[in-house]
Design an enzyme around this catalytic site. Structure first.
Site, PDB file in Angstrom:
ATOM      1  N   HIS A 150       7.364  74.685  -5.035  1.00 37.22           N
ATOM      2  CA  HIS A 150       6.163  75.512  -4.825  1.00 37.22           C
ATOM      3  C   HIS A 150       6.542  76.985  -4.690  1.00 37.22           C
ATOM      4  CE1 HIS A 150       4.548  71.676  -2.717  1.00 37.22           C
ATOM      5  NE2 HIS A 150       3.924  71.760  -3.871  1.00 37.22           N
ATOM      6  N   LYS A 208      -6.493  62.263   1.167  1.00 32.13           N
ATOM      7  CA  LYS A 208      -5.120  61.955   1.567  1.00 32.13           C
ATOM      8  C   LYS A 208      -5.011  62.065   3.083  1.00 32.13           C
ATOM      9  CE  LYS A 208      -3.011  63.803  -2.650  1.00 32.13           C
ATOM     10  NZ  LYS A 208      -2.073  64.788  -3.204  1.00 32.13           N
ATOM     11  N   ARG A 263       5.796  69.601 -13.937  1.00 29.95           N
ATOM     12  CA  ARG A 263       7.196  69.226 -13.862  1.00 29.95           C
ATOM     13  C   ARG A 263       7.596  68.323 -15.023  1.00 29.95           C
ATOM     14  NH1 ARG A 263       6.136  67.164  -7.963  1.00 29.95           N
ATOM     15  NH2 ARG A 263       4.443  66.392  -9.272  1.00 29.95           N
ATOM     16  N   SER A 288       6.546  66.923  -2.901  1.00 26.35           N
ATOM     17  CA  SER A 288       6.351  66.847  -1.452  1.00 26.35           C
ATOM     18  C   SER A 288       6.482  65.410  -0.973  1.00 26.35           C
ATOM     19  CB  SER A 288       4.971  67.382  -1.072  1.00 26.35           C
ATOM     20  OG  SER A 288       4.895  68.754  -1.326  1.00 26.35           O
TER      21      SER A 288
HETATM   22  O1  PNS Z   1      -0.936  69.352  -4.477  1.00 25.80           O
HETATM   23  P1  PNS Z   1      -1.994  68.465  -5.066  1.00 25.80           P
HETATM   24  O2  PNS Z   1      -2.292  67.348  -4.079  1.00 25.80           O
HETATM   25  O3  PNS Z   1      -1.635  67.970  -6.424  1.00 25.80           O
HETATM   26  O4  PNS Z   1      -3.331  69.365  -5.206  1.00 25.80           O
HETATM   27  C1  PNS Z   1      -4.532  68.838  -5.738  1.00 25.80           C
HETATM   28  C2  PNS Z   1      -5.696  69.833  -5.556  1.00 25.80           C
HETATM   29  C3  PNS Z   1      -5.867  70.172  -4.097  1.00 25.80           C
HETATM   30  C4  PNS Z   1      -5.397  71.088  -6.326  1.00 25.80           C
HETATM   31  C5  PNS Z   1      -6.982  69.165  -6.117  1.00 25.80           C
HETATM   32  O5  PNS Z   1      -7.159  67.930  -5.523  1.00 25.80           O
HETATM   33  C6  PNS Z   1      -8.220  70.030  -5.908  1.00 25.80           C
HETATM   34  O6  PNS Z   1      -8.426  71.000  -6.591  1.00 25.80           O
HETATM   35  N1  PNS Z   1      -9.046  69.660  -4.901  1.00 25.80           N
HETATM   36  C7  PNS Z   1     -10.226  70.401  -4.539  1.00 25.80           C
HETATM   37  C8  PNS Z   1     -11.489  69.618  -4.878  1.00 25.80           C
HETATM   38  C9  PNS Z   1     -11.887  69.845  -6.299  1.00 25.80           C
HETATM   39  O7  PNS Z   1     -12.175  70.932  -6.730  1.00 25.80           O
HETATM   40  N2  PNS Z   1     -11.883  68.747  -7.067  1.00 25.80           N
HETATM   41  C10 PNS Z   1     -12.174  68.771  -8.487  1.00 25.80           C
HETATM   42  C11 PNS Z   1     -10.937  69.154  -9.249  1.00 25.80           C
HETATM   43  S1  PNS Z   1     -11.231  69.068 -10.965  1.00 25.80           S
END
Ligand code: PNS
Length: 161
Positions: A19, A43, A92, A130
């Site tokens: 990150h 989560k 990745r 993570s």
């Molecule tokens: O680190 P991660 O867990 O891969 O992050 C995922 C994240 C937080 C970027 C994604 O779940 C997100 O954008 N959540 C916010 C809710 C949202 O907008 N959902 C629709 C996404 S298309």
């Protein structure tokens, strides 16, 4: 001149060297990078959102252009409210692609002017996640190479409880 604002969203549970690498790379083309820590209802995180924000703030203290915020709800909305035109995501491996592609297109549906930019981390960090860091740390393995010393300390404290 227009300020180019990028949002780098994620769970950051916890922040890894991967990150950190992506955040620093984003500063090459964004004037401001808002690291958006998702409260994430689905989560059950190891670190609370406040702890995740605090760690990011500690690691990026004094780095110009980087701001840390938490968010709940839609990323597209959060981006709009903060005037961001870019969403940064790290890619990745091919296995990341399908989910990332879907998310990018959904975010564009929700906010048509929002562009998703995919960055690849340093080759040495492409295996990092993570969840692997949490697992290795919880089983007593050494994660010193994969996270900032402040994150390592926080993991040790959290897991000793
Ligand atoms: O680190 P991660 O867990 O891969 O992050 C995922 C994240 C937080 C970027 C994604 O779940 C997100 O954008 N959540 C916010 C809710 C949202 O907008 N959902 C629709 C996404 S298309």
């Amino acid at each position: 001149m227009m300020t180019r604002i990028a949002i780098y969203p994620g769970s950051f549970d916890p922040l890894t060297r991967g990150h950190e690498d992506i955040i620093r790379r984003s500063l090459a083309f964004a004037d401001r990078v808002i690291v958006a820590v998702a409260v994430n209802s689905s989560k059950s995180p190891l670190f609370t959102v406040e702890e995740r924000v605090d760690l990011l703030e500690a690691v990026f203290a004094g780095v110009e252009g980087v701001e840390i915020k938490s968010f709940s709800g839609l990323l597209a909305e959060f981006a709009q409210v903060h005037g961001a035109s870019l969403v940064i995501r790290g890619l990745r491996a091919v296995s990341d692609f399908e989910y990332e592609f879907q998310m990018a297109l959904m975010n564009r549906k929700l906010h048509s002017e929002l562009e998703t930019v995919f960055l690849t981390p340093d080759l040495n960090l492409t295996f990092l996640s993570s969840s692997l860091v949490r697992e290795v740390a919880s089983l007593g393995g050494d994660v010193g190479e994969f996270v900032h010393p402040k994150v390592e300390k926080a993991l040790r404290e959290k897991l000793s409880r």
